[in-house]
Design a protein around this motif. Structure first.
Motif, PDB file in Angstrom:
ATOM      1  N   GLY A   1      -3.616 -18.613 -12.868  1.00 33.13           N
ATOM      2  CA  GLY A   1      -2.646 -18.056 -11.929  1.00 33.13           C
ATOM      3  C   GLY A   1      -1.495 -17.308 -12.557  1.00 33.13           C
ATOM      4  N   LEU A   2      -1.493 -17.171 -13.887  1.00 30.35           N
ATOM      5  CA  LEU A   2      -0.379 -16.491 -14.563  1.00 30.35           C
ATOM      6  C   LEU A   2      -0.929 -15.381 -15.451  1.00 30.35           C
ATOM      7  N   VAL A   3      -0.548 -14.154 -15.120  1.00 32.51           N
ATOM      8  CA  VAL A   3      -1.048 -12.980 -15.839  1.00 32.51           C
ATOM      9  C   VAL A   3       0.123 -12.149 -16.328  1.00 32.51           C
ATOM     10  N   HIS A   4       0.049 -11.716 -17.589  1.00 30.05           N
ATOM     11  CA  HIS A   4       1.045 -10.778 -18.114  1.00 30.05           C
ATOM     12  C   HIS A   4       0.481  -9.376 -18.040  1.00 30.05           C
ATOM     13  N   HIS A   5       1.188  -8.474 -17.366  1.00 27.76           N
ATOM     14  CA  HIS A   5       0.799  -7.066 -17.272  1.00 27.76           C
ATOM     15  C   HIS A   5       1.553  -6.295 -18.346  1.00 27.76           C
ATOM     16  N   VAL A   6       0.816  -5.738 -19.301  1.00 30.80           N
ATOM     17  CA  VAL A   6       1.454  -4.975 -20.376  1.00 30.80           C
ATOM     18  C   VAL A   6       1.980  -3.671 -19.785  1.00 30.80           C
ATOM     19  N   PRO A   7       3.291  -3.428 -19.873  1.00 27.47           N
ATOM     20  CA  PRO A   7       3.849  -2.234 -19.222  1.00 27.47           C
ATOM     21  C   PRO A   7       3.544  -0.956 -19.994  1.00 27.47           C
ATOM     22  N   ASP A   8       3.727   0.165 -19.319  1.00 28.51           N
ATOM     23  CA  ASP A   8       3.582   1.475 -19.956  1.00 28.51           C
ATOM     24  C   ASP A   8       4.886   1.868 -20.646  1.00 28.51           C
ATOM     25  N   TYR A   9       4.729   2.510 -21.796  1.00 24.25           N
ATOM     26  CA  TYR A   9       5.882   3.157 -22.426  1.00 24.25           C
ATOM     27  C   TYR A   9       6.031   4.492 -21.703  1.00 24.25           C
ATOM     28  N   ASP A  10       6.729   4.446 -20.575  1.00 25.29           N
ATOM     29  CA  ASP A  10       6.729   5.574 -19.652  1.00 25.29           C
ATOM     30  C   ASP A  10       7.902   6.526 -19.909  1.00 25.29           C
ATOM     31  N   ARG A  11       7.918   7.586 -19.122  1.00 21.71           N
ATOM     32  CA  ARG A  11       8.946   8.611 -19.274  1.00 21.71           C
ATOM     33  C   ARG A  11      10.348   8.016 -19.127  1.00 21.71           C
ATOM     34  N   THR A  12      10.522   7.166 -18.132  1.00 21.79           N
ATOM     35  CA  THR A  12      11.856   6.603 -17.890  1.00 21.79           C
ATOM     36  C   THR A  12      12.353   5.827 -19.096  1.00 21.79           C
ATOM     37  N   ALA A  13      11.471   4.990 -19.680  1.00 22.60           N
ATOM     38  CA  ALA A  13      11.867   4.204 -20.845  1.00 22.60           C
ATOM     39  C   ALA A  13      12.176   5.100 -22.039  1.00 22.60           C
ATOM     40  N   MET A  14      11.322   6.087 -22.298  1.00 22.39           N
ATOM     41  CA  MET A  14      11.545   6.966 -23.443  1.00 22.39           C
ATOM     42  C   MET A  14      12.861   7.726 -23.318  1.00 22.39           C
ATOM     43  N   LYS A  15      13.123   8.257 -22.131  1.00 20.59           N
ATOM     44  CA  LYS A  15      14.352   9.037 -21.953  1.00 20.59           C
ATOM     45  C   LYS A  15      15.584   8.148 -22.007  1.00 20.59           C
ATOM     46  N   MET A  16      15.511   6.953 -21.422  1.00 20.66           N
ATOM     47  CA  MET A  16      16.657   6.052 -21.456  1.00 20.66           C
ATOM     48  C   MET A  16      17.036   5.725 -22.891  1.00 20.66           C
ATOM     49  N   GLU A  17      16.044   5.493 -23.742  1.00 21.62           N
ATOM     50  CA  GLU A  17      16.324   5.206 -25.147  1.00 21.62           C
ATOM     51  C   GLU A  17      16.877   6.440 -25.857  1.00 21.62           C
ATOM     52  N   ALA A  18      16.279   7.610 -25.595  1.00 23.89           N
ATOM     53  CA  ALA A  18      16.745   8.838 -26.248  1.00 23.89           C
ATOM     54  C   ALA A  18      18.171   9.192 -25.843  1.00 23.89           C
ATOM     55  N   GLU A  19      18.579   8.786 -24.643  1.00 29.23           N
ATOM     56  CA  GLU A  19      19.928   9.086 -24.166  1.00 29.23           C
ATOM     57  C   GLU A  19      21.014   8.379 -24.969  1.00 29.23           C
ATOM     58  N   LEU A  20      20.643   7.355 -25.747  1.00 32.10           N
ATOM     59  CA  LEU A  20      21.648   6.692 -26.579  1.00 32.10           C
ATOM     60  C   LEU A  20      22.303   7.683 -27.534  1.00 32.10           C
ATOM     61  N   LEU A  21      21.563   8.695 -27.958  1.00 34.92           N
ATOM     62  CA  LEU A  21      22.130   9.691 -28.870  1.00 34.92           C
ATOM     63  C   LEU A  21      23.266  10.456 -28.202  1.00 34.92           C
ATOM     64  N   ILE A  22      23.032  10.895 -26.981  1.00 37.49           N
ATOM     65  CA  ILE A  22      24.038  11.733 -26.318  1.00 37.49           C
ATOM     66  C   ILE A  22      25.164  10.892 -25.716  1.00 37.49           C
ATOM     67  N   ASP A  23      24.847   9.625 -25.374  1.00 36.48           N
ATOM     68  CA  ASP A  23      25.860   8.760 -24.780  1.00 36.48           C
ATOM     69  C   ASP A  23      26.791   8.134 -25.806  1.00 36.48           C
ATOM     70  N   TRP A  24      26.296   7.891 -27.036  1.00 32.49           N
ATOM     71  CA  TRP A  24      27.090   7.162 -28.022  1.00 32.49           C
ATOM     72  C   TRP A  24      27.301   7.942 -29.311  1.00 32.49           C
ATOM     73  N   HIS A  25      26.231   8.520 -29.865  1.00 30.52           N
ATOM     74  CA  HIS A  25      26.381   9.198 -31.153  1.00 30.52           C
ATOM     75  C   HIS A  25      27.221  10.471 -31.032  1.00 30.52           C
ATOM     76  N   LEU A  26      26.925  11.294 -30.039  1.00 32.20           N
ATOM     77  CA  LEU A  26      27.637  12.559 -29.919  1.00 32.20           C
ATOM     78  C   LEU A  26      29.135  12.369 -29.676  1.00 32.20           C
ATOM     79  N   PRO A  27      29.555  11.482 -28.748  1.00 27.09           N
ATOM     80  CA  PRO A  27      31.005  11.256 -28.599  1.00 27.09           C
ATOM     81  C   PRO A  27      31.648  10.719 -29.873  1.00 27.09           C
ATOM     82  N   TRP A  28      30.943   9.838 -30.603  1.00 21.05           N
ATOM     83  CA  TRP A  28      31.487   9.330 -31.871  1.00 21.05           C
ATOM     84  C   TRP A  28      31.669  10.472 -32.857  1.00 21.05           C
TER      85      TRP A  28
END
Length: 512
Positions: free
Chosen positions: A302-329
């Motif tokens: 009764g317990l199943v783990h669904h391996v998620p997709d490394y999708d567009r939303t996840a990739m872009k959210m991670e890439a945004e760390l550059l513009i949100d934190w590195h660029l202002p610094w």
């Protein structure tokens, strides 16, 4: 959690119980903690102090002299500990002279006879009061802010878990914590049996919603409990890969007792890559990418783990760390303009579109030196111990090859990078459907995506989380970004970075 004072009471029937409490407090204390020990002569204060210090040193014979006459004894351990005995303190003002404030800034202060300090001890401390029990043992009351009591209750609940699963009397020693909320302990069975590792990974509450009503952890598919670890571990072991055996588990509590693969890594004594071990790791990775994994993994009935997709939303959210934190610094606090942000995100949309034809496999996500254990006595892929995969996703296989050849914490020299790439491609070329040109393009895109994430993450850790030590990796991960820019697919991102001034003054890092 509100940090109002809270308390708990314990009965310590024997001196061994007092020693055990001291050893378990060694797993709890953090820099900035003040532990004040209250009680009469012979109540057990020195016994607990000695046990805590020896456990933190992992040395049962560590000399722990009483600081009665010197007032303070300093220990340079995993965390610096200053052991104060204030019995002879004439005036609370003397605390400043003997370095109490400095010791608290950099480590833990362990204080016997705290009443001599007057009001000079920090209000948010851990008070441990010893009393004599009618049965001949000790009655202990621990009072502290709720967040500190929660730490203590957690370590005591782990003891109950171990006792219930055949590890009564086991010796526990700190192994490590990682950048997440997970912590690890060595478990030495009382009967002298094989050492185990305890994973302490309590389920985490959701953070604040930041996009589409979801917290960051859900958007980028970070594991929030131990079920994904159990599932991926099972899938890897079934397919012949060296993931640790799980001996005991309480998934709801976030506790696992797992196999100890030993201390050997893929680095030498100076922290530099051992080419033979890196090449074996890449061979293991090639075998992993050639293996089929189910997206839905049944853990138990009764317990199943669904391996998620490394999708567009996840990739872009991670890439945004550059513009949100590195660029202002980089700009002394000035954020990106709306036009700069729009162009940056549009570039990433196009790069992610180009991944449509890339090979998709199980991506372990953190396949790099801290998470690879060398098992030299084994053969083939069994030589590579895999220990960190709870955040695994289905995504471009190239990402894991990026993780190891562009290790964020260790400089992998370019000649070894090229050798590892050649090894991997030689092992994969003969597979039906493997397209080398697509793979090289995906590698460059995922290299840039990971580098953008990390170059922003280091700044966020410094600015938001007050962890500046990660900034030492910045030159290395900027160099990684420049390597990604060598592929023609990255020309738009390379030009954008040049215009906004990212990476323009940094030099290639020296080997660690």
């Amino acid at each position: 959690m509100t940090d109002t004072p809270s308390s708990l009471s314990l009965t310590l029937a024997t001196e061994a119980d007092t020693i055990r409490l001291g050893e378990e407090l060694a797993l709890v204390v953090k820099p900035g903690d003040c532990v004040a020990l209250w009680g009469d002569l012979g109540a057990g204060k020195s016994t607990l102090s000695r046990a805590l210090l020896r456990a933190m040193a992992d040395d049962d014979y560590l000399e722990v002299p009483s600081p009665t006459f010197t007032l303070v004894q300093n220990y340079d351990l995993r965390i610096s500990v200053a052991h104060f005995d204030l019995y002879r303190l004439a005036d609370p003002a003397e605390l400043e002279e003997i370095g109490f404030a400095d010791a608290l800034d950099t480590g833990v202060c362990l204080v016997e006879w705290p009443d001599k300090a007057g009001t000079s001890l920090p209000a948010k401390r851990i008070d441990i009061t010893f009393g004599f029990d009618v049965g001949g043992g000790r009655q202990v009351t621990i009072t502290a802010p709720a967040s500190k009591i929660a730490r203590i209750e957690r370590v005591l609940s782990i003891r109950r878990f171990l006792d219930a699963h055949g590890y009564t009397g086991a010796r526990r020693r700190h192994l490590t914590g990682d950048a997440s909320t997970r912590a690890y302990e060595y478990i030495y069975p009382a009967d002298g049996g094989t050492r185990r590792i305890l994973m302490d990974a309590p389920r985490q509450p959701d953070g604040p919603p930041i996009r589409d009503g979801k917290p960051y952890s859900q958007i980028v598919h970070l594991a929030e409990d131990v079920y994904p670890f159990v599932a991926i571990d099972q899938a890897l072991r079934e397919r012949g890969f060296a993931a640790p055996e799980i001996f005991e588990r309480d998934c709801e509590a976030g506790l696992l007792v797992i196999e100890d693969f030993g201390p050997d890594t893929v680095l030498d004594g100076d922290g530099k890559p051992i080419p033979e071990r890196y090449r074996a790791s890449v061979a293991c990775l090639a075998a992993l990418h050639a293996t089929r994994f189910e997206r839905d993994i049944q853990i138990e009935a009764g317990l199943v783990h669904h391996v998620p997709d490394y999708d567009r939303t996840a990739m872009k959210m991670e890439a945004e760390l550059l513009i949100d934190w590195h660029l202002p610094w980089k700009r002394d606090g000035a954020p990106a303009t709306q036009a700069e942000r729009a162009e940056y995100l549009a570039i990433w949309d196009d790069l992610i579109d180009q991944l449509a034809t890339a090979e998709k496999t199980l991506v372990l996500r953190d396949f790099h030196s801290p998470n690879i254990i060398w098992r030299g006595e084994q053969e083939g892929i069994q030589r590579i111990g895999l220990i960190d995969f709870q955040d695994a996703m289905i995504g471009p296989s190239a990402y894991d090859l990026v993780s190891i050849v562009q290790d964020a914490r260790v400089t992998v020299e370019r000649d070894l990078v090229d050798q590892l790439m050649a090894d991997y491609l030689a092992l994969r070329r003969s597979e039906p459907g493997f397209n080398e040109a697509d793979f090289r393009r995906a590698w460059a895109i995922m290299s840039a995506q990971r580098a953008c994430k990390l170059n922003g993450l280091w700044v966020r850790l410094m600015k938001r989380d007050h962890k500046p030590r990660y900034m030492k990796h910045m030159d290395r991960t900027l160099w990684h970004l420049s390597v990604a820019f060598e592929h023609e697919a990255l020309a738009p991102l390379r030009d954008w970075c040049a215009r906004v001034g990212i990476g323009e003054t940094e030099s290639r890092p020296q080997a660690r």
